[in-house]
Design a protein around this motif. Structure first.
Motif, PDB file in Angstrom:
ATOM      1  N   ILE A   8       0.838  -1.200   0.000  1.00  0.00           N
ATOM      2  CA  ILE A   8       0.000   0.000   0.000  1.00  0.00           C
ATOM      3  C   ILE A   8       0.874   1.250   0.000  1.00  0.00           C
ATOM      4  O   ILE A   8       0.594   2.225  -0.720  1.00  0.00           O
ATOM      5  CB  ILE A   8      -0.950  -0.003   1.216  1.00  0.00           C
ATOM      6  CG1 ILE A   8      -1.981  -1.130   1.070  1.00  0.00           C
ATOM      7  CG2 ILE A   8      -1.648   1.347   1.371  1.00  0.00           C
ATOM      8  CD1 ILE A   8      -2.852  -1.334   2.300  1.00  0.00           C
ATOM      9  N   ASN A   9       1.939   1.216   0.797  1.00  0.00           N
ATOM     10  CA  ASN A   9       2.856   2.355   0.874  1.00  0.00           C
ATOM     11  C   ASN A   9       3.523   2.610  -0.479  1.00  0.00           C
ATOM     12  O   ASN A   9       3.635   3.758  -0.932  1.00  0.00           O
ATOM     13  CB  ASN A   9       3.908   2.090   1.946  1.00  0.00           C
ATOM     14  CG  ASN A   9       4.548   3.345   2.499  1.00  0.00           C
ATOM     15  OD1 ASN A   9       5.245   3.314   3.522  1.00  0.00           O
ATOM     16  ND2 ASN A   9       4.339   4.496   1.863  1.00  0.00           N
ATOM     17  N   ALA A  12       1.012   4.139  -2.806  1.00  0.00           N
ATOM     18  CA  ALA A  12       0.738   5.541  -2.473  1.00  0.00           C
ATOM     19  C   ALA A  12       1.831   6.458  -3.004  1.00  0.00           C
ATOM     20  O   ALA A  12       1.561   7.559  -3.500  1.00  0.00           O
ATOM     21  CB  ALA A  12       0.606   5.701  -0.957  1.00  0.00           C
ATOM     22  N   GLY A  16       1.278   9.297  -5.727  1.00  0.00           N
ATOM     23  CA  GLY A  16       1.666  10.667  -5.415  1.00  0.00           C
ATOM     24  C   GLY A  16       2.663  11.212  -6.415  1.00  0.00           C
ATOM     25  O   GLY A  16       2.581  12.372  -6.835  1.00  0.00           O
ATOM     26  N   SER A 147       1.457   5.792   4.677  1.00  0.00           N
ATOM     27  CA  SER A 147       1.215   5.919   3.242  1.00  0.00           C
ATOM     28  C   SER A 147       0.520   7.231   2.900  1.00  0.00           C
ATOM     29  O   SER A 147       0.823   7.863   1.877  1.00  0.00           O
ATOM     30  CB  SER A 147       0.362   4.750   2.736  1.00  0.00           C
ATOM     31  OG  SER A 147       1.015   3.518   2.939  1.00  0.00           O
ATOM     32  N   VAL A 148      -0.419   7.638   3.756  1.00  0.00           N
ATOM     33  CA  VAL A 148      -1.133   8.903   3.535  1.00  0.00           C
ATOM     34  C   VAL A 148      -0.153  10.074   3.597  1.00  0.00           C
ATOM     35  O   VAL A 148      -0.185  10.985   2.760  1.00  0.00           O
ATOM     36  CB  VAL A 148      -2.256   9.082   4.573  1.00  0.00           C
ATOM     37  CG1 VAL A 148      -2.929  10.440   4.407  1.00  0.00           C
ATOM     38  CG2 VAL A 148      -3.287   7.963   4.446  1.00  0.00           C
ATOM     39  N   PHE A 151       2.217   9.910   0.546  1.00  0.00           N
ATOM     40  CA  PHE A 151       1.470  10.306  -0.657  1.00  0.00           C
ATOM     41  C   PHE A 151       1.504  11.822  -0.832  1.00  0.00           C
ATOM     42  O   PHE A 151       1.831  12.343  -1.908  1.00  0.00           O
ATOM     43  CB  PHE A 151       0.028   9.811  -0.537  1.00  0.00           C
ATOM     44  CG  PHE A 151      -0.898  10.305  -1.626  1.00  0.00           C
ATOM     45  CD1 PHE A 151      -0.854   9.766  -2.895  1.00  0.00           C
ATOM     46  CD2 PHE A 151      -1.821  11.310  -1.358  1.00  0.00           C
ATOM     47  CE1 PHE A 151      -1.711  10.213  -3.893  1.00  0.00           C
ATOM     48  CE2 PHE A 151      -2.678  11.766  -2.342  1.00  0.00           C
ATOM     49  CZ  PHE A 151      -2.625  11.216  -3.612  1.00  0.00           C
ATOM     50  N   THR A 152       1.223  12.538   0.258  1.00  0.00           N
ATOM     51  CA  THR A 152       1.188  14.003   0.208  1.00  0.00           C
ATOM     52  C   THR A 152       2.579  14.581  -0.026  1.00  0.00           C
ATOM     53  O   THR A 152       2.773  15.479  -0.858  1.00  0.00           O
ATOM     54  CB  THR A 152       0.615  14.560   1.518  1.00  0.00           C
ATOM     55  OG1 THR A 152      -0.658  13.962   1.775  1.00  0.00           O
ATOM     56  CG2 THR A 152       0.451  16.067   1.446  1.00  0.00           C
TER      57      THR A 152
END
Length: 237
Positions: A8-9, A12, A16, A147-148, A151-152
């Motif tokens: 998932i990471n 992301a 991104g 991951s969030v 992503f940013t």
């Protein structure tokens, strides 16, 4: 499934990076420079905040510091080991390899972008603890939260520094995937003291990445990565 958090990471970071590439091409140079400065300042203060949260304590009504000697010795010993191994050069060679294989041989900023982005998304307790949780308990929650954040960060870094930042997914996949595979061996070492030491020293390394992003002064941050291992060793005593 073990490794889900790392997958998932990785996804992301790729997402991104692609978004950063698309929107970065529409941004004027001065806007890219401002975003770059914003990313650098954010990285600096993430490092400062993380380090101070572990270093400062209130004792008997006054503000004091703790673990200063551990931090200094970890950086000195780890930096010496890193220089002897020349880890920064290994990161550079991996970046050059990816630059050639991805068809970006003419991009002069690819390798530096790859190294800086890799250090931002790989350094820190979340990467280590999350990978161990993913490997032992099959719990990817910490890596999903990371991951969030990644992503940013990668959107902004790719928009301002270029394609090399997108390929930091390779570093994350290798590092976190390896830790997940070795989770059963590493878990006993991850005591509260060890996690505090990793957060402390890791935050200082993140601060150093911010300095590199903001100025022409280059700190070989990758050569300080063994400091994290030294910090864990200090927690055992």
């Amino acid at each position: 499934m073990p490794g889900l958090g790392t997958l998932i990471n990785v996804g992301a970071i790729i997402a991104g990076g692609l978004i950063g590439l698309i929107f970065g091409s529409f941004l004027k140079q001065r806007i890219q420079e401002t975003l770059m400065q914003a990313c650098a300042l954010g990285t600096l203060f993430l490092g400062i905040g993380g380090a101070l949260s572990k270093m400062l304590v209130i004792s008997k009504g006054s503000l004091t510091t703790k673990d200063s000697m551990m931090m200094i010795l970890s950086l000195v010993i780890g930096g010496l080991i890193g220089e002897l191994l020349n880890i920064e050069a290994l990161f550079g060679r991996l970046g050059d390899f990816l630059k050639e294989k991805s068809g970006n041989a003419k991009d002069p900023d690819f390798t530096s972008a790859f190294v800086n982005a890799s250090l931002v998304v790989c350094i820190g307790a979340m990467a280590i603890v999350g990978s161990i949780q993913d490997g032992i308990a099959h719990n990817p929650d910490t890596l999903i939260a990371k991951s969030v954040l990644d992503f940013t960060i990668i959107i902004v870094m790719t928009a301002t520094m270029g394609k090399g930042c997108l390929f930091s997914f390779v570093s994350v996949g290798l590092l976190q995937g390896s830790i997940t595979l070795l989770a059963s061996l590493l878990a006993p070492l991850m005591t509260t003291a060890a996690l505090n030491n990793i957060s402390f020293v890791g935050s200082i390394l993140i601060f150093c990445v911010g300095i590199n992003l903001l100025s022409d002064r280059h700190i070989r941050v990758a050569n300080f990565l063994p400091s994290l291992i030294v910090a864990i060793i200090f927690s055992l005593f």
